[in-house]
Design an enzyme around this catalytic site. Sequence first.
Site, PDB file in Angstrom:
ATOM      1  CG  ASP A  80      -1.828  -1.211   1.228  1.00  0.00           C
ATOM      2  OD1 ASP A  80      -2.792  -1.202   0.454  1.00  0.00           O
ATOM      3  OD2 ASP A  80      -1.565  -2.178   1.970  1.00  0.00           O
ATOM      4  CB  THR A 125       0.802  -8.582  -8.498  1.00  0.00           C
ATOM      5  OG1 THR A 125       0.789  -7.152  -8.536  1.00  0.00           O
ATOM      6  CG2 THR A 125       2.198  -9.070  -8.165  1.00  0.00           C
ATOM      7  CG  PHE A 160      -2.735  -3.806  -6.166  1.00  0.00           C
ATOM      8  CD1 PHE A 160      -3.487  -4.865  -5.665  1.00  0.00           C
ATOM      9  CD2 PHE A 160      -3.113  -2.519  -5.822  1.00  0.00           C
ATOM     10  CE1 PHE A 160      -4.575  -4.641  -4.839  1.00  0.00           C
ATOM     11  CE2 PHE A 160      -4.194  -2.285  -4.998  1.00  0.00           C
ATOM     12  CZ  PHE A 160      -4.928  -3.352  -4.503  1.00  0.00           C
TER      13      PHE A 160
HETATM   14  C1  LIG Z   1      -1.811  -2.878  -2.642  1.00  0.00           C
HETATM   15  S1  LIG Z   1      -2.126  -4.504  -2.114  1.00  0.00           S
HETATM   16  C2  LIG Z   1      -1.084  -5.476  -3.205  1.00  0.00           C
HETATM   17  C3  LIG Z   1      -1.475  -6.922  -3.226  1.00  0.00           C
HETATM   18  C4  LIG Z   1      -0.637  -7.813  -4.140  1.00  0.00           C
HETATM   19  N1  LIG Z   1       0.732  -7.930  -3.671  1.00  0.00           N
HETATM   20  C5  LIG Z   1      -0.681  -7.332  -5.554  1.00  0.00           C
HETATM   21  O1  LIG Z   1       0.347  -6.794  -6.016  1.00  0.00           O
HETATM   22  O2  LIG Z   1      -1.709  -7.496  -6.215  1.00  0.00           O
HETATM   23  C6  LIG Z   1      -1.232  -4.596  -0.581  1.00  0.00           C
HETATM   24  C7  LIG Z   1      -1.662  -5.763   0.284  1.00  0.00           C
HETATM   25  O3  LIG Z   1      -0.830  -5.843   1.419  1.00  0.00           O
HETATM   26  C8  LIG Z   1      -1.601  -6.252   2.531  1.00  0.00           C
HETATM   27  N2  LIG Z   1      -0.895  -5.801   3.739  1.00  0.00           N
HETATM   28  C9  LIG Z   1      -0.628  -4.523   4.098  1.00  0.00           C
HETATM   29  N3  LIG Z   1       0.053  -4.478   5.256  1.00  0.00           N
HETATM   30  C10 LIG Z   1       0.216  -5.777   5.651  1.00  0.00           C
HETATM   31  C11 LIG Z   1       0.832  -6.373   6.783  1.00  0.00           C
HETATM   32  N4  LIG Z   1       1.393  -5.625   7.729  1.00  0.00           N
HETATM   33  N5  LIG Z   1       0.829  -7.723   6.878  1.00  0.00           N
HETATM   34  C12 LIG Z   1       0.247  -8.483   5.920  1.00  0.00           C
HETATM   35  N6  LIG Z   1      -0.356  -7.967   4.809  1.00  0.00           N
HETATM   36  C13 LIG Z   1      -0.376  -6.630   4.684  1.00  0.00           C
HETATM   37  C14 LIG Z   1      -2.942  -5.576   2.306  1.00  0.00           C
HETATM   38  O4  LIG Z   1      -3.997  -6.246   2.971  1.00  0.00           O
HETATM   39  C15 LIG Z   1      -3.090  -5.636   0.796  1.00  0.00           C
HETATM   40  O5  LIG Z   1      -3.821  -6.767   0.380  1.00  0.00           O
END
Ligand SMILES: C[S@@+](CC[C@H](N)C(=O)[O-])C[C@H]1O[C@@H](n2cnc3c(N)ncnc32)[C@H](O)[C@@H]1O
Length: 248
Positions: A153, A227, A229
């Site tokens: 994020d 991915t 995103f």
């Molecule tokens: C922007 S999304 C990207 C998802 C995937 N990697 C993609 O590229 O499609 C970021 C993901 O990181 C997860 N996330 C954020 N902080 C996290 C943490 N501290 N531990 C585990 N997951 C986390 C969020 O729930 C979210 O699904």
Amino acid sequence: MSDVASPDSPAATEPAKPPHHRPVRSFVLREGRLTAGQQRAFETLWPRFGVDWQPGTALDPAALFDTPQPLVLEIGFGNGESLAAQAAAAPERNFLGLEVHRPGVGHLLLAIERLGLGNLRVMRADARALLRPPPEGGLPAASLAAVQLFFPDPWPKKRHHKRRIVQPDFMQDVSRVLAPGGIFHAATDWAPHAEHMLTVLEAMPALFENTAGPGHFAKRPASRPPTKFERRGERLGHQVFDLVYRRR
Ligand SMILES: C[S@@+](CC[C@H](N)C(=O)[O-])C[C@H]1O[C@@H](n2cnc3c(N)ncnc32)[C@H](O)[C@@H]1O
């Protein structure tokens, strides 16, 4: 106590503390509805492929897998399609996926079943808690061959920058769990976030060596499948940045 340690825990149940004592989280827990398939996955596949962990308890990652092999940890796998593709392409490695979003976890469990992946396990946990040193965290020192963080994020607003997961203290924790020579690989489609991660990592030369040379982004490794995103970023015309660092 984490509110994401169990696959069934309800939506974010913040402990009753004054707002200034709330932990700064790198995610917002959006519950979202589970599809019928994801619901079934939690019931029938979680016992086989899911990993239950409570903060403050030790986790023996080697005991999670049938075959002892180098272990790759992916933080925030989203819907898990990219992680499942990597596990299918590298049967000589074990993979542990971390995500807090339940529908994403359910989605990955279904992919594990569909692809028959024996080398992939799933956890619903906050990476920042899992990587803390004992007694808070769960992973032993030097237990991982690689840590992957794809499209974290970006938290673009200035007042939210502290929620970006890559911070000096978090990277210190990443360095603890990586074996010497292990790889930290991050990617993002948000240029200011890429610069932020580069700045944090370049300031830790005693722990991390930039494989692309000091101050440089890396070429996208062939081993990283696209991915969800990333595709979204590309549709928006964003450039993608990879950072690949080696634990000294
Ligand atoms: C922007 S999304 C990207 C998802 C995937 N990697 C993609 O590229 O499609 C970021 C993901 O990181 C997860 N996330 C954020 N902080 C996290 C943490 N501290 N531990 C585990 N997951 C986390 C969020 O729930 C979210 O699904």
